[in-house]
Write a protein that holds these residues in place. Structure first.
Motif, short mmCIF file in Angstrom:
data_model
loop_
_atom_site.label_atom_id
_atom_site.label_comp_id
_atom_site.label_asym_id
_atom_site.label_seq_id
_atom_site.Cartn_x
_atom_site.Cartn_y
_atom_site.Cartn_z
N SER A 197 0.23 15.18 0.39
CA SER A 197 -0.58 14.61 0.75
C SER A 197 -0.87 12.88 0.62
O SER A 197 -1.09 12.94 -0.56
CB SER A 197 -1.83 14.83 0.53
OG SER A 197 -3.21 15.19 0.99
N LYS A 198 -0.81 12.45 1.69
CA LYS A 198 -0.95 11.21 1.99
C LYS A 198 -2.47 10.94 2.21
O LYS A 198 -3.15 11.28 3.54
CB LYS A 198 -0.06 10.15 2.63
CG LYS A 198 0.77 10.51 1.84
CD LYS A 198 2.10 9.56 2.43
CE LYS A 198 2.30 9.35 3.52
NZ LYS A 198 3.40 10.63 4.52
N GLY A 199 -3.22 9.62 1.96
CA GLY A 199 -4.90 9.37 1.67
C GLY A 199 -4.82 8.80 3.27
O GLY A 199 -4.64 6.90 2.78
N ALA A 200 -5.10 9.14 4.17
CA ALA A 200 -5.05 7.80 5.43
C ALA A 200 -6.27 7.31 5.39
O ALA A 200 -7.46 7.83 5.11
CB ALA A 200 -5.17 8.74 7.03
N MET A 201 -6.00 5.20 5.09
CA MET A 201 -7.80 4.69 5.43
C MET A 201 -8.02 4.43 6.62
O MET A 201 -7.99 4.36 7.31
CB MET A 201 -7.23 3.47 4.35
CG MET A 201 -6.84 3.79 2.89
SD MET A 201 -7.11 2.29 1.89
CE MET A 201 -5.30 1.39 2.95
N LEU A 202 -9.42 5.11 6.90
CA LEU A 202 -10.28 5.10 8.17
C LEU A 202 -11.15 4.33 8.17
O LEU A 202 -12.65 4.54 7.21
CB LEU A 202 -10.45 6.98 8.53
CG LEU A 202 -9.47 7.58 8.45
CD1 LEU A 202 -9.48 9.44 9.42
CD2 LEU A 202 -8.04 7.46 9.78
N VAL B 96 -8.39 3.26 16.69
CA VAL B 96 -8.74 4.81 15.97
C VAL B 96 -7.32 4.18 15.20
O VAL B 96 -7.85 5.06 13.70
CB VAL B 96 -8.50 5.56 17.27
CG1 VAL B 96 -9.56 5.86 17.72
CG2 VAL B 96 -7.21 5.49 17.44
N VAL B 97 -6.35 3.48 14.64
CA VAL B 97 -5.48 3.69 14.02
C VAL B 97 -6.00 3.11 12.83
O VAL B 97 -6.81 2.24 12.65
CB VAL B 97 -4.39 2.47 14.34
CG1 VAL B 97 -2.83 2.50 13.05
CG2 VAL B 97 -3.77 3.34 15.74
N MET B 98 -5.46 3.89 11.78
CA MET B 98 -6.13 3.92 10.24
C MET B 98 -5.33 2.02 9.71
O MET B 98 -4.35 1.91 10.35
CB MET B 98 -5.52 4.43 9.25
CG MET B 98 -3.96 5.08 9.51
SD MET B 98 -2.80 5.74 8.04
CE MET B 98 -1.31 5.24 8.15
N SER B 99 -6.14 1.86 8.24
CA SER B 99 -5.38 0.74 8.15
C SER B 99 -3.85 0.56 7.22
O SER B 99 -3.76 0.16 6.48
CB SER B 99 -6.47 -0.20 7.96
OG SER B 99 -6.72 0.20 6.13
N ALA C 225 4.61 3.98 1.98
CA ALA C 225 4.27 4.56 2.85
C ALA C 225 3.80 3.70 4.11
O ALA C 225 4.58 3.57 5.54
CB ALA C 225 3.75 5.94 2.81
N THR C 226 3.02 3.04 3.92
CA THR C 226 2.12 2.52 4.62
C THR C 226 3.54 2.07 5.25
O THR C 226 2.55 1.53 6.95
CB THR C 226 1.10 1.23 4.58
OG1 THR C 226 -0.31 2.35 3.58
CG2 THR C 226 0.13 -0.17 4.68
N ALA C 227 4.30 0.88 4.72
CA ALA C 227 5.18 -0.28 5.60
C ALA C 227 5.72 0.31 6.46
O ALA C 227 6.69 0.34 7.51
CB ALA C 227 5.53 -1.13 4.62
N LYS D 111 4.20 -0.56 11.51
CA LYS D 111 5.23 -2.20 12.47
C LYS D 111 4.11 -2.70 13.08
O LYS D 111 4.57 -1.89 14.09
CB LYS D 111 6.39 -1.76 11.91
CG LYS D 111 7.49 -0.28 10.91
CD LYS D 111 8.53 -0.19 10.98
CE LYS D 111 8.35 0.95 10.52
NZ LYS D 111 9.60 2.20 10.71
N ASP D 112 4.51 -4.01 13.32
CA ASP D 112 4.18 -4.40 13.62
C ASP D 112 2.49 -4.02 14.86
O ASP D 112 2.60 -4.23 15.86
CB ASP D 112 4.99 -5.15 14.75
CG ASP D 112 6.26 -5.95 14.35
OD1 ASP D 112 5.86 -6.48 13.37
OD2 ASP D 112 7.32 -4.87 14.68
N GLY D 113 1.94 -3.37 13.84
CA GLY D 113 0.74 -2.93 14.42
C GLY D 113 0.70 -1.53 15.16
O GLY D 113 -0.25 -1.44 15.65
N TRP D 114 1.79 -1.47 15.05
CA TRP D 114 1.92 0.02 15.64
C TRP D 114 1.66 0.94 14.87
O TRP D 114 2.84 0.92 13.84
CB TRP D 114 3.56 0.16 16.58
CG TRP D 114 2.57 -0.36 17.92
CD1 TRP D 114 3.64 -1.96 17.71
CD2 TRP D 114 3.10 -0.16 19.25
NE1 TRP D 114 3.21 -1.86 19.59
CE2 TRP D 114 2.95 -1.37 19.57
CE3 TRP D 114 2.04 1.79 19.86
CZ2 TRP D 114 3.12 -0.48 21.84
CZ3 TRP D 114 2.48 1.39 21.44
CH2 TRP D 114 2.19 0.11 21.75
#
Ligand code: AMP
Length: 496
Positions: A158-163, A353-356, A364-366, A370-373
């Motif tokens: 499980s990964k923590g999506a930052m909202l 709506v997309v997490m940071s 995992a973030t990278a 990618k390019d804002g998508w």
């Protein structure tokens, strides 16, 4: 804007009206809820600075509503934990998030072995958290972190999506623009876990002053749920597809007050959707989203369902609809370029709506932003009307003899067989083909079905090369606590 503002506004307009209900019983009006939240916020502020993570691990309980808004009013971060997780998984989330305080229900508090302080929700000391003077409403940067959303982990840890507050407000506005139009004479009935989908829908309904109704069983019991939908005015709910099926299987008619069921978070097979529409009429709305873009990538509105049924348009019923308000969606084909109509590729999206990113996980973030998508990891294709059809998660696609086979297509076809209740299709390693298709089948009454009969059934519906090379009959498909089928476990069974 801080999401607390939606409660502030509801309390200003509807102060004396019922806000939070346990079953049929009103616990707090909107004015009382606001007061409790601001008192609790003062206590929470003493736990640390802005951005302090505070975890909530509980079955569905009314206190979750006040905890969520108090955490935001204190400018802290809400870290809900699904109550069905194993204590070890809960400990992993607590460690990863660095939460400094846990609010847990009595059942869960007894199981947690942690260094972090645990307050028992509704326990003898719980009321002390409300002893302080009310805090002032916060002024928060909308980019500040509001919710750490731990993914269900069907494909790994499980990964923590930052909202952020902005992400949650974008989701709120899109929900009200696309799906539902509640007011103070309406109710949100919490059937699914409030740690995830049902909890994410609290802000849009609070903004409109709609009641928050928590079943007394703290769980999803179809009969209790239907009784509550009948009792409270203008009921809406978010339900996983498997929950919709359980409602329909009760054989009970739709309560007149039940106006909207939003389903999603996993595949709703066409056959099940038709049965649900037939039984309950045009109250269904589909969302496609993920924790990383909460509840909001594409959707199918109730009118789309009506037209699709009237025109026998199964393609629309089997799709996840079109992009939600404020969201751009694309499918990337070979070479990462936009795919042609009908071409299958990875679904990506962007918008407020997309997490940071993922908490504490730059790798995992990278790989995901990618390019804002946001790269969803889901495969799909657009048709010429702009409707998206989801195939499978990229990791679940079976590649046999160089051809891509999308398990969902095989599963949909199997489910049309009268003796098949559930079907889960995966790839098994094979020296000649790379992978071969294996279908796990749950048969009606548990009696195995003749594989030759299933083959004949499939040959009338899908290409020969997509047919399973093997059928495994099992009692039930392994599912996680959200009702999602665990393909990984099915694959593990094949290799063990
Ligand atoms: P989670 O982040 O745990 O909510 O899981 C999100 C995943 O569930 C998505 O990436 C999809 O694979 C799946 N999903 C969500 N909505 C739908 C839907 N309407 N139909 C099929 N699968 C869905």
């Amino acid at each position: 804007m801080n999401v607390f503002a939606v409660l502030d506004q509801a309390a200003a307009r509807h102060g004396d009206r019922g806000a939070v209900f346990l079953g049929e019983t009103q616990l707090h009006s909107w004015a009382q809820l606001r007061e409790r939240v601001l008192r609790l916020a003062t206590s929470l502020k003493s736990l640390g600075d802005r951005g302090t993570r505070i975890a909530v691990a509980s079955e569905n309980r009314p206190e979750i509503v006040e905890l969520m808004f108090a955490i935001w009013a204190a400018e802290c971060v809400f870290v809900p934990i699904n109550y069905k997780l194993h204590p070890r998984e809960m400990a992993d989330i607590l460690a990863d998030s660095g939460a400094t305080q846990v609010f847990a229900s009595a059942n869960i508090a007894g199981e947690l072995r942690l260094d972090v302080p645990v307050a028992v929700i509704g326990g003898p000391d719980y009321d002390r958290w409300f002893d302080s003077a009310p805090a002032s409403p916060p002024a928060t940067d909308p980019a500040a972190l509001a919710w750490l959303f731990y993914t269900s982990g069907t494909t790994g840890k499980s990964k923590g999506a930052m909202l952020s507050h902005r992400n949650l407000m974008a989701m709120t506005v899109a929900h009200l623009a696309d799906f539902d139009d509640p007011d103070e004479n309406c109710s949100l009935i919490h059937g699914a876990p409030m740690s995830h989908g049902s909890g994410l829908y609290i802000p849009p309904y609070v903004l409109r002053g709609a009641r928050q109704v928590i079943p007394a069983s703290a769980a999803f019991e179809p009969d209790e749920f239907l009784d509550l939908c009948g009792h409270h005015p203008g009921s809406s709910a978010f339900l996983a597809p498997t929950m919709v099926q359980r409602l329909i299987q009760t054989g009970r008619p739709r309560p007149e007050n039940l106006k909207t069921v939003v389903y999603g978070g996993g595949p709703m097979y066409v056959d099940s959707l038709k049965k649900a529409l037939d039984a309950y009429g045009p109250i269904f709305v589909q969302l496609y989203g993920q924790g990383e873009a909460p509840m909001t990538i594409t959707g199918l509105r109730r009118h789309d369902h009506v037209v699709a049924i009237d025109t026998a348009d199964d393609a629309t019923l089997g799709s996840v609809g079109y992009p939600r308000s404020g969201v751009e969606v694309a499918v990337l084909g070979s070479g990462g370029l936009p795919a042609a109509v009908g071409e299958i590729g990875e679904i990506v999206c962007r918008g407020d709506v997309v997490m940071s990113g993922y908490w504490n996980n730059p790798t995992a973030t990278a790989a995901t932003l990618k390019d804002g998508w946001l790269h969803t990891g889901d495969m799909g294709s657009f048709d010429d009307r702009g409707y998206l059809t989801l195939r499978d998660r990229s990791k679940d696609v079976v590649i046999s003899g160089g051809s891509n086979i999308y398990p969902r297509e095989v599963e949909e076809a199997l489910l049309e067989h009268p003796d098949v209740v559930e079907a889960g299709v995966v790839g098994a390693p094979d020296p000649d083909w790379g992978e071969v298709v294996v279908a796990f089948v749950v048969a009606t009454n548990g009696a195995p079905v003749d594989p030759a009969a299933l083959d004949a059934h499939l040959l009338e519906r899908i290409a020969r090369f997509k047919r399973p090379k093997r059928y495994e009959f099992i009692d039930a498909l392994p599912k996680n606590s959200y009702g999602k089928v665990l393909k990984r476990e099915l694959r593990d069974r094949l290799s063990s």
